[in-house]
Design an enzyme around this catalytic site. Sequence first.
Site, short mmCIF file in Angstrom:
data_model
loop_
_atom_site.label_atom_id
_atom_site.label_comp_id
_atom_site.label_asym_id
_atom_site.label_seq_id
_atom_site.Cartn_x
_atom_site.Cartn_y
_atom_site.Cartn_z
N ALA A 65 0.90 -1.11 0.05
CA ALA A 65 0.08 0.01 0.00
C ALA A 65 0.93 1.28 0.04
O ALA A 65 2.04 1.17 0.31
CB ALA A 65 -0.87 0.12 1.21
N GLY A 108 0.58 -5.01 1.04
CA GLY A 108 -0.44 -4.94 -0.12
C GLY A 108 -0.10 -5.78 -1.22
O GLY A 108 -0.81 -6.31 -1.81
N GLU A 111 -0.27 -9.05 -0.56
CA GLU A 111 -1.77 -9.49 -0.31
C GLU A 111 -2.52 -9.39 -1.54
O GLU A 111 -3.43 -10.27 -1.78
CB GLU A 111 -2.48 -8.65 0.89
CG GLU A 111 -1.65 -8.84 2.08
CD GLU A 111 -2.03 -7.79 3.28
OE1 GLU A 111 -1.47 -6.54 2.86
OE2 GLU A 111 -2.70 -7.82 3.97
N GLU A 131 4.49 -5.06 7.13
CA GLU A 131 3.83 -3.99 8.12
C GLU A 131 4.44 -3.78 9.48
O GLU A 131 4.39 -2.48 10.04
CB GLU A 131 2.60 -4.35 7.93
CG GLU A 131 1.84 -4.30 6.69
CD GLU A 131 1.68 -5.61 5.87
OE1 GLU A 131 2.50 -6.24 6.05
OE2 GLU A 131 0.85 -5.70 4.87
#
Length: 257
Positions: A65, A108, A111, A131
């Site tokens: 992200a 992300g 993911e 993260e």
Amino acid sequence: SSYESIIVEKNNRIAVVTLNRPEALNALNAQIMNDIVSAFDDIDRDPEIVVSILTGAGRAFAAGADIKEMKDQSFSDMFLADYFAGWDKFAACRKPVIAAVNGFALGGGCELALMCDMLIASDKAKFGQPEIKLGVTPGMGGSIRLTKAIGKARAMDLVLTGRMIDGAEANRIGMCSRLVEHDKLMDEAMSAAMEIANYSLPSILASKEMVTRSLELSTTEGVKYERRLFMGLFGTLDQKEGMAAFAEKRKASFLDK
Ligand code: HXC
């Protein structure tokens, strides 16, 4: 294509979607998420397209992200914006998506690769859930999908240490469906997509739906669900064609009907 941060190419029943913010290692900001959501909505509706490949331009599949976009947001900002909700729409795409992981797939990005249906990794791929180094946790389904893919101890190892693993290790622990030399990545993804694209769309959609649902259902419920979908396919012309072609020793010619 008409998108700002991705490239979409469609040919012969296959869409290739390339994350295209290489200067930021394809960090997933709201723009790229919205582009992905509308591209896959279009792919799902497009009767000419059966299967997609998702990959990244440059050194990364996606390095996570977008940290710069997230860093000053409050709980309320994210809660009210339903930040990341677009990814649920992507994950609900009914047609199969093959992740062709060409480089960094972190946070992300890892993911996102795990949301895809098949995962083909280059030997230059690097996976991780870093993260924890940022004082947070996975937030796009990683703790769930990663744990289902590789088991608790291995998922904990990645989520708690934030360490990066290479494509070979990711393949060994069951995150990937295939591992290939970097230069062969797109050929391998394309040949998998071409195999799928030969088949009948109703059976392709039913296959994705069944395997996806199996992760959420008990064995008894899953087997029942599978059987109902299986029997339902006997209402298609393509089931008649596929089985007739076998009996007549010829190649099936499917109509997606
Ligand atoms: C925003 C990012 C980014 C990210 C890289 N960039 N990752 N920008 N968000 N996630 C930008 C860098 O700031 C830099 O921009 C450019 O991309 C190139 O990256 P470099 O760091 O210069 O490259 P390199 O030294 O080769 O290191 C590569 C890297 C590193 C190891 C992948 O970039 C990195 O650690 N990135 C962050 C990985 C990460 O923590 N991902 C998880 C994000 S959190 P400039 O402008 O400086 O050149 C997350 C949560 C998901 O994903 C769930 C929601 C909570």
